[in-house]
Write a protein that holds these residues in place. Structure first.
Motif: not given
Length: 156
Positions: A122-141
C-alpha cells in the motif's frame, strides 16, 4: 469496495473504539496494542489528529498522525482484521495525506514492519519510498523482532 465508508475525527467518546481497533490489528502480530490513555495522550498533543473510519455503524479502522515544523508522521494506522482488503487503509491514508498537506507539511514519514507485505505494498503504491531501517524494532511475541522500514512521501 468501501463505498459506504464514513470518515470522521477521533473524538473523546471514540477512545475505547480506537483502542479496540488498534489492539485487534497489532496484538496478533506480537505488538502491544495502544490503550485508551495512550490514544488520549497522543490526541492531546499539539499537531496530532486522529481519524475513525466506520461503515453502517461498525468501526472499520483508525489512523493517527502528527505534524511538526513542516514534517508529518503517520503514528499508526489500524484496520479491523476482518475488514481488510476493502480499501479502508487506503482511505485512511488518503485522509492523513490530505490533512497534513492542508496543514503545510512538505513530507510525510512512517515506520512499518519489514515483515508486513500488505502495508508495504500500500505505502509503495501511494508513492512512499524507503529511506531508512531500524533493526529489530517491532516485537513479535515469541518470534524474532522485525525490522522497521522508515518510509517517506514527498508532498506537493
Amino acid at each position: 469496495m468501501g463505498e459506504g465508508f464514513v470518515l470522521g475525527p477521533v473524538r473523546a467518546l471514540d477512545l475505547d473504539r480506537t483502542s479496540h481497533l488498534h489492539r485487534e490489528a497489532f496484538e496478533p502480530m506480537g505488538e502491544r496494542g495502544w490503550s485508551r490513555a495512550d490514544i488520549a495522550g497522543l490526541l492531546a498533543s499539539p499537531g496530532v489528529a486522529g481519524f475513525l473510519l466506520t461503515e453502517a455503524g461498525a468501526d472499520i479502522g483508525m489512523a493517527i498522525c502528527r505534524i511538526v515544523a513542516g514534517e508529518a508522521e503517520l503514528l499508526t494506522i489500524a484496520v479491523d482484521p476482518v475488514q481488510r482488503r476493502r480499501g479502508a487503509a487506503r482511505r485512511l491514508l488518503g485522509a492523513v495525506v490530505e490533512s497534513v498537506q492542508e496543514e503545510g507539511a512538505l513530507t510525510l514519514f512512517l515506520e512499518v514492519g519489514a515483515d508486513n507485505p500488505g502495508a508495504l505494498a500500500l505505502y509503495r503504491a501511494m508513492g512512499f519510498e524507503t529511506v531508512g531501517r531500524r533493526s529489530a524494532y517491532y516485537p513479535r511475541g515469541d518470534r524474532p523482532a522485525a525490522d522497521a522500514l522508515v518510509m517517506r512521501l514527498t508532498l506537493s
